[in-house]
Design a protein around this motif. Structure first.
Motif, PDB file in Angstrom:
ATOM      1  N   GLU A  80       7.269  -5.294   9.344  1.00  7.83           N
ATOM      2  CA  GLU A  80       6.716  -4.116   8.699  1.00  7.83           C
ATOM      3  C   GLU A  80       5.655  -4.506   7.666  1.00  7.83           C
ATOM      4  N   ILE A  81       5.798  -5.661   7.044  1.00  3.55           N
ATOM      5  CA  ILE A  81       4.749  -6.147   6.146  1.00  3.55           C
ATOM      6  C   ILE A  81       3.475  -6.409   6.932  1.00  3.55           C
ATOM      7  N   GLU A  82       3.622  -7.056   8.074  1.00  2.55           N
ATOM      8  CA  GLU A  82       2.465  -7.315   8.928  1.00  2.55           C
ATOM      9  C   GLU A  82       1.771  -6.017   9.326  1.00  2.55           C
ATOM     10  N   GLU A  83       2.566  -5.011   9.723  1.00  4.47           N
ATOM     11  CA  GLU A  83       1.999  -3.731  10.148  1.00  4.47           C
ATOM     12  C   GLU A  83       1.289  -3.040   8.991  1.00  4.47           C
ATOM     13  N   ALA A  84       1.879  -3.110   7.790  1.00  3.11           N
ATOM     14  CA  ALA A  84       1.263  -2.464   6.631  1.00  3.11           C
ATOM     15  C   ALA A  84      -0.038  -3.159   6.251  1.00  3.11           C
ATOM     16  N   LEU A  85      -0.070  -4.478   6.395  1.00  2.00           N
ATOM     17  CA  LEU A  85      -1.296  -5.217   6.088  1.00  2.00           C
ATOM     18  C   LEU A  85      -2.414  -4.867   7.052  1.00  2.00           C
ATOM     19  N   LYS A  86      -2.065  -4.608   8.302  1.00  2.00           N
ATOM     20  CA  LYS A  86      -3.069  -4.251   9.296  1.00  2.00           C
ATOM     21  C   LYS A  86      -3.756  -2.929   8.950  1.00  2.00           C
ATOM     22  N   LYS A  87      -3.039  -2.067   8.248  1.00  2.00           N
ATOM     23  CA  LYS A  87      -3.587  -0.766   7.885  1.00  2.00           C
ATOM     24  C   LYS A  87      -4.413  -0.822   6.605  1.00  2.00           C
ATOM     25  N   SER A  88      -4.455  -2.010   5.979  1.00  2.00           N
ATOM     26  CA  SER A  88      -5.173  -2.143   4.710  1.00  2.00           C
ATOM     27  C   SER A  88      -6.672  -2.091   4.922  1.00  2.00           C
ATOM     28  N   GLU A  95     -11.096  -3.645  -0.615  1.00  2.00           N
ATOM     29  CA  GLU A  95     -11.095  -4.996  -1.139  1.00  2.00           C
ATOM     30  C   GLU A  95      -9.725  -5.461  -1.610  1.00  2.00           C
ATOM     31  N   TYR A  96      -8.795  -4.529  -1.863  1.00  2.00           N
ATOM     32  CA  TYR A  96      -7.514  -4.914  -2.435  1.00  2.00           C
ATOM     33  C   TYR A  96      -6.344  -4.319  -1.662  1.00  2.00           C
ATOM     34  N   VAL A  97      -5.221  -5.014  -1.745  1.00  2.00           N
ATOM     35  CA  VAL A  97      -3.961  -4.561  -1.167  1.00  2.00           C
ATOM     36  C   VAL A  97      -2.989  -4.305  -2.308  1.00  2.00           C
ATOM     37  N   SER A  98      -2.354  -3.132  -2.300  1.00  2.00           N
ATOM     38  CA  SER A  98      -1.378  -2.800  -3.325  1.00  2.00           C
ATOM     39  C   SER A  98      -0.010  -3.352  -2.927  1.00  2.00           C
ATOM     40  N   VAL A  99       0.569  -4.167  -3.815  1.00  2.00           N
ATOM     41  CA  VAL A  99       1.876  -4.766  -3.551  1.00  2.00           C
ATOM     42  C   VAL A  99       2.847  -4.328  -4.645  1.00  2.00           C
ATOM     43  N   THR A 100       3.984  -3.791  -4.238  1.00  2.00           N
ATOM     44  CA  THR A 100       5.022  -3.387  -5.191  1.00  2.00           C
ATOM     45  C   THR A 100       6.199  -4.340  -5.058  1.00  2.00           C
ATOM     46  N   THR A 101       6.625  -4.905  -6.179  1.00  2.00           N
ATOM     47  CA  THR A 101       7.730  -5.861  -6.164  1.00  2.00           C
ATOM     48  C   THR A 101       8.858  -5.389  -7.070  1.00  2.00           C
ATOM     49  N   SER A 102      10.035  -5.936  -6.828  1.00  2.00           N
ATOM     50  CA  SER A 102      11.193  -5.705  -7.681  1.00  2.00           C
ATOM     51  C   SER A 102      11.702  -7.065  -8.145  1.00  2.00           C
ATOM     52  N   ASN A 134       0.824  -1.215   0.000  1.00  2.00           N
ATOM     53  CA  ASN A 134       0.000   0.000   0.000  1.00  2.00           C
ATOM     54  C   ASN A 134       0.857   1.263   0.000  1.00  2.00           C
ATOM     55  N   ASP A 135       1.914   1.246  -0.806  1.00  2.00           N
ATOM     56  CA  ASP A 135       2.849   2.366  -0.964  1.00  2.00           C
ATOM     57  C   ASP A 135       3.629   2.687   0.304  1.00  2.00           C
TER      58      ASP A 135
END
Length: 509
Positions: free
Chosen positions: A475-483, A486-493, A466-467
């Motif tokens: 930190e992934i867990e914390e960001a997911l909690k703030k979602s 209906e959708y979660v934005s995921v940025t990958t490299s 989610n940017d």
């Protein structure tokens, strides 16, 4: 008299046995000889006849090669890679099917004892690989090695005395010459189509996304930005032979041959708005394939040499800003500290004009040449600096994948149930090597879960949720909690310098 005859027969027998024994002692093993060595030892396909017009007849070339092009049927489990259609239809944004299914492609027999070349995307993640020979026998194949960065795979079947295709020289291929494409398109039996070589050294941006199908808009962006696979990954190599010989889904892994019946490429992709042939097909040059396939036989994996730079093609804007007379060459964007290019004295802002004396017009010219070499090999680069041309000799180094994903602590991996993956914290050095400021390594992916369904694989980097920048599994867990929503934005490299953002369903944890 009888004694003389007996002695002669004994001598002949001993001599014959010695010859056979010596041949067996000198006979190269698969690992030491490689594909070329085995072909030089065993090749017996004959020479195509010349027609009355003085040109080699298509009939002869097709007859020589067709028996050695096989149909490959693959069975997939509940979760698998893209289907065979999607890598062809790369101008369309099709959904990736993940249900249990089977797919079909082609392969080329390279040795009489059953080594077969095909595309990685034909066999990737297959639970069963079945090869159908031209005499309709069905045999199970095992994977010797596969490489998504060139979309090549090497299979082995336990059969003897098989027909096989003679390797040609793709460097000698010329634009405008006749070629034949042989394979099993659209679930048909052996099919031969003819065309010409339309272009060489094509970079179409299909491999440098870890086998993710780009949309039409993304393809346009690749062409606009000029960002190269090596600049992103130092791994993916695209220098395709382009042909107008009809290639369709199912042709993947089949043979592109010249009129002498020699293999010059492995058919891989088409450019199409419909998913079917529209006159633009692409094949991996056989000279590049030989190196990859030989590595599979010797090591079970690819040993690549890297210059250790990122670069981009020159464009019209560079002519004035850099005061250039022409736009041939590659502009060095950055140099990896301690890499081969750094040690050779290459600097940011240098322009690479030649490699081993051959002019560089675009990225594939450099990529293909380096792609056929190994760590420890040397290349001579002609670089333009301060309007002066100088030569530097670069010793290629091997990029260790483990170094990219080295973790700070073995205890840092945790499972994120909703995403179906585990992640590991990255060191600062690993982030720098992958060209990211933040991110966590995907340590494993659970089949059938969300990230697997979206093509995320082990070794890729998740940089944002989610940017929100993430640097640890916590930190992934914390960001997911703030979602919310209906959708979660995921940025990958997936590769060095590249990022892709997509939305995944917001499944409650």
């Amino acid at each position: 008299m009888k004694k003389v005859i007996g002695i002669s027969l004994l001598a002949a027998f001993v001599g014959g046995a010695a010859a056979i024994g010596g041949y067996k002692l000198l006979e190269p093993s698969a690992g030491s000889a490689g594909i070329t060595g085995l072909q030089n030892t065993y090749f017996a396909n004959g020479t195509p006849r010349v027609s009355s017009t003085g040109a080699v007849d298509f009939v002869d070339a097709a007859a020589i090669v067709s028996p050695a092009v096989v149909n490959i049927n693959t069975t997939f489990g509940e979760s698998s890679s893209r289907d065979e259609m999607s890598i062809f239809d790369f101008f369309n944004d099709r959904n990736i099917r993940r249900s249990p299914r089977s797919a079909s492609g082609s392969g080329v027999i390279l040795t009489s004892d059953g080594y077969i070349a095909t595309n990685n995307h034909v066999v990737d993640k297959a639970s069963k690989i079945e090869v159908i020979l031209t005499d309709k026998r069905k045999v199970v194949a095992k994977v010797v090695g596969k490489d998504p960065n060139t979309d090549l795979a090497l299979l082995k079947i336990e059969e003897k005395n098989l027909p096989f295709v003679k390797l040609g020289n793709s460097d000698a291929v010329q634009v405008g010459e006749w070629v034949l494409a042989i394979g099993f398109p659209l679930n048909l039996q052996t099919t031969v189509t003819a065309g010409i070589v339309s272009a060489k050294a094509r970079n179409i941006g299909i491999l440098n996304q870890n086998q993710r199908t780009p949309t039409f808009e993304e393809m346009q962006e690749y062409r606009r930005s000029g960002v190269l696979p090596e600049a992103r990954t130092n791994a993916s190599i695209e220098s395709f032979i382009q042909t107008d010989a009809a290639i369709n889904p199912g042709n993947s892994g089949g043979a592109l041959i010249n009129v002498n019946g020699e293999l010059i490429g492995i058919n891989t992709a088409i450019a199409s708005n419909t998913g079917f042939n529209e006159g633009y097909g692409f094949a991996i040059p056989v000279n590049l394939a030989k190196k990859i396939l030989d590595d599979f036989m010797k090591y079970g994996e690819v040993k690549r040499g890297y210059i250790g730079i990122t670069f981009k093609p020159l464009d019209a804007g560079d002519r004035d800003s850099l005061k250039l007379d022409d736009l041939n060459g590659l502009l060095v964007n950055s140099v990896v500290a301690g890499g081969g290019g750094d040690k050779a004295g290459i600097r940011k802002g240098d322009i690479i004009k030649k490699i081993d004396g051959k002019a560089i017009f675009d990225s594939p010219d450099l990529q293909e040449r380096v792609g056929v070499l190994s760590p420890g090999d040397k290349v001579t680069l002609s670089i333009l600096r301060d309007n002066q041309l100088k030569n530097v000799v670069v010793t290629l180094q091997e990029l260790k994948q483990e170094a990219e994903t080295k973790v700070a602590s073995n205890k840092s991996a945790i499972s994120i149930e909703s995403l179906g993956a585990t992640f590991r914290t990255m060191t600062d050095a690993a982030k720098a090597q992958r060209g990211v400021r933040n991110g966590v390594v995907v340590e494993s992916v659970v089949r059938g879960k969300i990230l697997d369904n979206y093509g995320i694989e082990k070794g890729m980097i998740v940089t944002h949720i989610n940017d929100i920048p993430v640097n640890s599994p916590k930190e992934i867990e914390e960001a997911l909690k703030k979602s919310s929503g209906e959708y979660v934005s995921v940025t990958t490299s997936p590769e060095r310098g590249s990022t892709f953002k997509f939305a995944v369903p917001n499944v409650k944890r």
